[in-house]
Enzyme design. Structure first.
Site, PDB file in Angstrom:
ATOM      1  CD  GLU A  97     -16.626   2.237  -2.440  1.00  0.00           C
ATOM      2  OE1 GLU A  97     -15.473   2.188  -2.825  1.00  0.00           O
ATOM      3  OE2 GLU A  97     -17.630   2.419  -3.213  1.00  0.00           O
ATOM      4  CG  HIS A  98     -13.912   6.481  -3.140  1.00  0.00           C
ATOM      5  ND1 HIS A  98     -12.828   6.438  -4.159  1.00  0.00           N
ATOM      6  CD2 HIS A  98     -14.959   5.972  -3.655  1.00  0.00           C
ATOM      7  CE1 HIS A  98     -13.526   6.186  -5.148  1.00  0.00           C
ATOM      8  NE2 HIS A  98     -14.581   6.065  -5.002  1.00  0.00           N
ATOM      9  CG  HIS A 131     -19.461   6.761  -4.785  1.00  0.00           C
ATOM     10  ND1 HIS A 131     -19.362   7.439  -5.962  1.00  0.00           N
ATOM     11  CD2 HIS A 131     -18.194   5.980  -4.788  1.00  0.00           C
ATOM     12  CE1 HIS A 131     -18.517   6.921  -6.730  1.00  0.00           C
ATOM     13  NE2 HIS A 131     -17.631   6.188  -6.160  1.00  0.00           N
ATOM     14  CD  GLU A 155     -15.855   6.586  -8.944  1.00  0.00           C
ATOM     15  OE1 GLU A 155     -15.322   6.798  -7.939  1.00  0.00           O
ATOM     16  OE2 GLU A 155     -16.885   5.840  -9.418  1.00  0.00           O
TER      17      GLU A 155
HETATM   18 ZN    ZN Z   1     -15.878   5.259  -6.918  1.00  0.00          ZN
END
Ligand code: ZN
Length: 1020
Positions: free
Chosen positions: A124-125, A121, A222
């Protein structure tokens, strides 16, 4: 109200409703899906891909460094599928050629994490934080301003990561593809990026050495927000326990406490393992030529890589159990539950066939649908109607996003003492299913729903395919096979019988030992435990810091802040120009059917389907009754009607129509701040042949609804109330903005009452006082007032050749509704309304993050300042809020929205409160003092037009006129005005409206007594 654009959205655990895998999408369209989640073939008039283009590609051909591996006509969606493999690297490419101008690109990788640090994750960011050719801080966000795309995003799932976009403009397509390729294959992955997006130690006040050191980071925050949701927690726990020793036993999104163990070196290593062409799946869709795509990908990326031996990643397959297992987890107490003593969740989850066994998975999908979906199903009767709980457990149903698929069934909202009763009910239901099986009608209605879904026209087909195909593609299934659905349906139709299904029940459920029994109960100390763990980790990190390292933390904080505010040269990025925006918008001709009745039609080829909308104005109801409207619209199709009880009615819907639903809408008047429309909207579709049956079912629902079944009514009320209360955690920003707008205009006030926190509380009170008789009276009196001829209008969408036939049927329908000429124009207004400002409202929610908003009065749609304010909102989003609220503030997202006479700011999963408010307050200062250029204005226009021109569902095309009464000329005028806005206009509206007094609201955790004193505080 417009939907917030909330930063890039990463889906860390796929929501089965909106993110169904290919089988569900192609074959399903099952009742649990939201409208529109299904597959469309081409509109009539669009020819199948011509044989000429078919012959262009044949198996074995060499093209642009690739070899063609498979070519198939896909009549299901009137398309041609071409699968290729790149000679040098082995990268796979699937192209779906179709006469659809909305083209899609995506690149996906199988990504298999081994721990819960959120490495996939965070990668991905950080992948989207700048690349070799595009060394800007956030190329992805920058491109939103330089593109006409209608979709750009990135997703992290359990075992794959994907970067898709859609656009209708060829130049834009090439621009975006170039940026996506460079980001995913040549990212910079700087230390700064990791700290900003992942996690870091930093002083609470970056400039203040004396302020405490704390953990910060976008994904860290998040995921705190994500884990605050018990449903997420539970769904993830099912996978974790059911599939031990596999990648599904860890959190791909990242557990906040484990995220703190991740290093940038580990991140880079993960990247070099998985983000390689040999592990990549490229997908393109639409009417742009494939050769151009291949050439760009080959030259830009693939030619620079060598083939890499296949990965031997962490396992995705678990060992089959000999015995069922039991597990228990805790969550934070959920204040939205109707009865605190009934707050446990229990389910049983069965491991089923591998995702690559297409036909078996298809059978399982149908079987699970028959078992658990809709009032006719066995589990609906044995669990939902039992009163043991109020709702299915999270992730109930057939789940196929993991390599081994599974079926989960259970209840939430149960008394812990009743867990064995639920277990017994589940087991005996499977027994019953294996003995009695299913009726012919049940099986036919599931097949009917599938066939209907194949006719349904999807609005972003490319994206739907990209996200649906990847789940099995990363496990080496051929995605082309997944597109060929008709064969599977016919095979199933030939083979299916009651005995066939009963055998499957025995095989997969009665004789299956790989079963997880999972329970969850709330614990008062749950959140504190998490906080303590984080605190302990912080203490151990900080106490181990040498003086020099402490100075380092301070200096790193300053350096990151400096980096975030550094001017960057975005001109290295490609862009579209204002001349690429069409001057003329699309028009949708809506015409009135000849005769006395307000029946309208929109003619467009619709693949043999008829889409029907019936609206009924409820403005004449008393304020008291209006509060019941949202529940009324939820319940009216679910209670039974005419000669049918609720089970039979649901069966009738499925046998003859595609989803019949009723929803309530408040629509602000386009030209007045006071007036608004209050309407119930009934929507459905069917084949032309079934249209009379569809109308007759509506007659039953609208004129002869049953409300007398008290148990059923109470059950629906609890269900509705709870899911609404739970949506506050997911959509806190929308609730918060409704709240801060609510005293500014009449329509905003009604929106708050009907769709805001006020409504959530109203429903909770209804559940508490449990007065069914009164509820029943209210609903009956709404039904008898609302569905009278003088309140009713209708709009249908379908092929022109059906015109006469349908018009006649609808006229007859109106006649039965007792149609009279309307006595009024349906507009509701409150001449006594006075706006109130200066309110500060805090709704305390047991969450770790805030939803902060602020609103002030502006102008309605037709006012010449409206397009200027909308453009200003876009400009603020990209140039001001994103930087200050997300990058610096650490919130997940933020937005400014101009809509219906109100201008609002909102933030999403925001660790700050006062800071965020002060960012909102300084927006005008920023604008007036900034050097906003004409180019910036153009960029805001690109954002506006990519939204305005994005594809819509066929059945929605006439709805703007039908519901908002805004015609094509008004829309064109708005478009002209928008194109003409110049920089000075924004300065002018800013000076004119941003001085208006504001309301603030926050939904989030309690504040200290000191800071709370200026707020009106109430518990959620
Ligand atoms: Zn995210």
């Amino acid at each position: 109200m417009a939907t917030l654009i909330l930063g890039r959205h990463s889906r860390v655990l796929l929501d089965p409703v909106s993110f169904a895998f290919m089988f569900k999408v192609l074959q399903g369209s099952l009742r649990s899906f939201k409208p529109g989640v299904s597959l469309k073939p081409a509109p009539l008039g669009v020819k199948h891909v011509s044989s000429a283009s078919t012959s262009v590609y044949s198996v074995g051909d060499k093209r642009q460094g690739y070899t063609v591996k498979d070519v198939q006509n896909i009549p299901e969606i009137s398309a041609l599928a071409i699968k290729l493999s790149h000679d040098g690297t082995g990268a796979e490419h699937l192209h779906v050629a179709k006469e659809d101008p909305n083209n899609t690109f995506s690149v996906g990788f199988s990504t298999i994490p081994e721990d819960s640090t959120g490495v996939a994750h965070i990668l991905e960011h950080t992948t989207l934080c700048g690349s070799q050719n595009y060394p800007v801080r956030d190329p992805f966000f920058c491109m939103l301003n330089r593109s006409l795309s209608n979709f750009m995003n990135a997703f992290t799932s359990n075992d794959w990561t994907m970067y898709p976009f859609s656009t209708q403009n060829p130049k834009d397509f090439n621009n975006l593809m170039s940026v996506y390729l460079d980001c995913t294959f040549f990212p910079l992955l700087r230390d700064f990026d990791f700290k900003q997006e992942g996690w870091r130690l930093e002083h609470a006040e970056v400039n203040d050495k004396e302020s405490p050191i704390m953990f910060k980071g976008v994904v860290f925050n998040e995921m705190k927000g994500v884990y605050a949701n018990p449903e997420y927690l539970y769904s993830e726990a099912i996978q974790n326990f059911l599939l031990p020793d596999t990648t599904y036993s860890v959190s791909s999104g990242g557990r906040p406490i484990n995220i703190l163990d991740l290093t940038i070196e580990q991140l880079k290593k993960f990247r070099s393992n998985f983000y390689h062409p040999s592990n990549a799946k490229f997908f393109t869709y639409g009417n742009f030529p494939l050769d151009n795509h291949l050439k760009a990908i080959h030259e830009g990326v693939l030619s620079k890589f060598e083939k890499k031996p296949p990965l031997t990643p962490y396992s995705t397959e678990t060992v089959i159990w000999d015995e069922p297992e039991s597990q228990h987890i805790q969550c934070s107490p959920d204040p939205s539950l109707p009865d605190p003593s009934k707050s446990s969740t229990f389910s049983m989850t069965y491991l089923l066939a591998p995702i690559t066994e297409r036909y078996e998975c298809f059978i399982l999908m149908v079987l699970c649908e028959l078992l658990s979906e809709g009032p006719t199903s066995l589990f609906y009767k044995s669990l939902l109607d039992s009163g043991l709980g109020y709702k299915y457990s999270p992730s109930a149903g057939y789940q196929s996003e993991t390599r081994q698929t599974y079926f989960s069934i259970g209840l939430q909202g149960i008394d812990p003492a009743d867990i064995t009763k639920v277990e017994d009910a589940i087991l005996s239901t499977f027994e019953k299913a294996s003995e009695v099986g299913f009726t012919e009608e049940q099986i036919s209605s599931v097949i009917h729903q599938m066939e209907l879904s194949l006719k349904f026209q999807e609005k972003n087909m490319g994206l739907k395919l990209a996200t649906s195909l990847i789940s099995s593609w990363v496990h080496d299934a051929n995605p082309v096979d997944d597109l060929l659905v008709n064969d599977i349906i016919s095979k199933f139709k030939n083979e299916v019988s009651n005995d066939f299904l009963k055998d499957k029940v025995r095989k997969y459920f009665l004789n299956n030992r790989h079963v997880l029994k999972l329970s969850m109960s709330p614990s008062e100390s749950y959140e504190q435990t998490l906080k303590d763990a984080e605190e302990a980790k912080l203490t151990s990190f900080v106490s181990n810091l040498s003086e020099q390292a402490k100075r380092g933390v301070f200096e790193d904080g300053l350096a990151l802040k400096a980096e975030q505010s550094k001017h960057q040269n975005v001109e290295v990025l490609p862009t579209v120009q204002l001349s690429d925006v069409a001057k003329e918008g699309n028009r949708t001709l809506v015409e009135k059917v000849r005769g006395d009745y307000p029946i309208f039609y929109h003619n467009e080829p619709s693949n043999g389907l008829v889409h029907l909308n019936i609206s009924s104005n409820f403005g004449s109801l008393s304020d008291d009754l209006k509060m019941y409207i949202p529940f009324f619209s939820y319940a009216v199709t679910k209670m039974g009607a005419g000669e049918y009880d609720y089970t039979d009615l649901s069966q009738q819907f499925d046998l003859h129509t595609g989803r019949m639903s009723v929803a309530s809408h408040i629509i602000a008047h386009h030209s007045s701040m006071e007036g608004y429309y209050e309407e119930l909207l009934c929507c459905s579709y069917s084949t032309l042949a079934n249209a009379p049956k569809m109308l007759s079912l509506w007659k039953d629902v609208l004129l002869r609804p049953h409300f007398a079944n008290e148990q059923r009514l109470l059950h629906l009320l609890k269900d509705f109330s709870t899911s609404l209360a739970q949506s506050v955690t997911y959509h806190g920003h929308l609730y918060s903005m409704k709240l801060s707008s609510s005293t500014l205009t009449t329509s905003a006030r009604v929106c708050e009452n009907l769709f805001g926190v006020t409504q959530v509380r109203f429903l909770q009170d209804l559940v508490k006082n449990g007065n069914v008789k009164e509820l029943l009276d209210k609903l009956s009196s709404i039904a008898s007032h609302v569905f009278r001829g003088e309140n009713v209008r209708a709009l249908w969408t379908g092929s022109p050749e059906n015109n006469d036939n349908l018009s006649e049927q609808l006229q007859e329908f109106m006649q039965t509704m007792g149609h009279k000429e309307p006595q009024r124009d349906f507009l509701t207004a409150d001449p006594l309304f006075e706006a109130q400002t200066g309110n500060k409202v805090h709704i305390v929610l047991p969450s770790l993050v805030n939803y902060v908003s602020q609103s002030f009065k502006s102008v309605p749609y037709s006012h010449p300042d409206y397009p200027k304010l909308q453009l200003l909102a876009k400009l603020l989003n990209s140039k001001y809020l994103h930087k200050n609220i997300r990058e610096i503030g650490g919130a997940y997202g933020s937005a400014a929205v101009q809509s219906d006479g109100v201008f609002s700011f909102g933030s999403y999963r925001d660790p700050n409160l006062e800071n965020t408010l002060s960012v909102y307050e300084k927006a005008n200062e920023w604008l007036l003092g900034s050097e906003t250029s004409d180019r910036d204005i153009d960029e805001a226009k690109f954002r506006m037009f990519s939204q305005i021109d994005s594809p819509v569902y066929l059945q929605d095309k006439g709805m703007r006129w039908f519901m908002s009464r805004i015609d094509d000329d008004q829309v064109q005028l708005f478009r002209d005005q928008l194109l003409g806005v110049v920089r000075q206009d924004l300065m002018d509206v800013c000076e004119k409206y941003f001085v208006n007094p504001r309301n603030s609201s926050v939904i989030g955790p309690a504040q200290s007594e000191d800071s709370a004193s200026s707020w009106t505080v109430s518990e959620f």
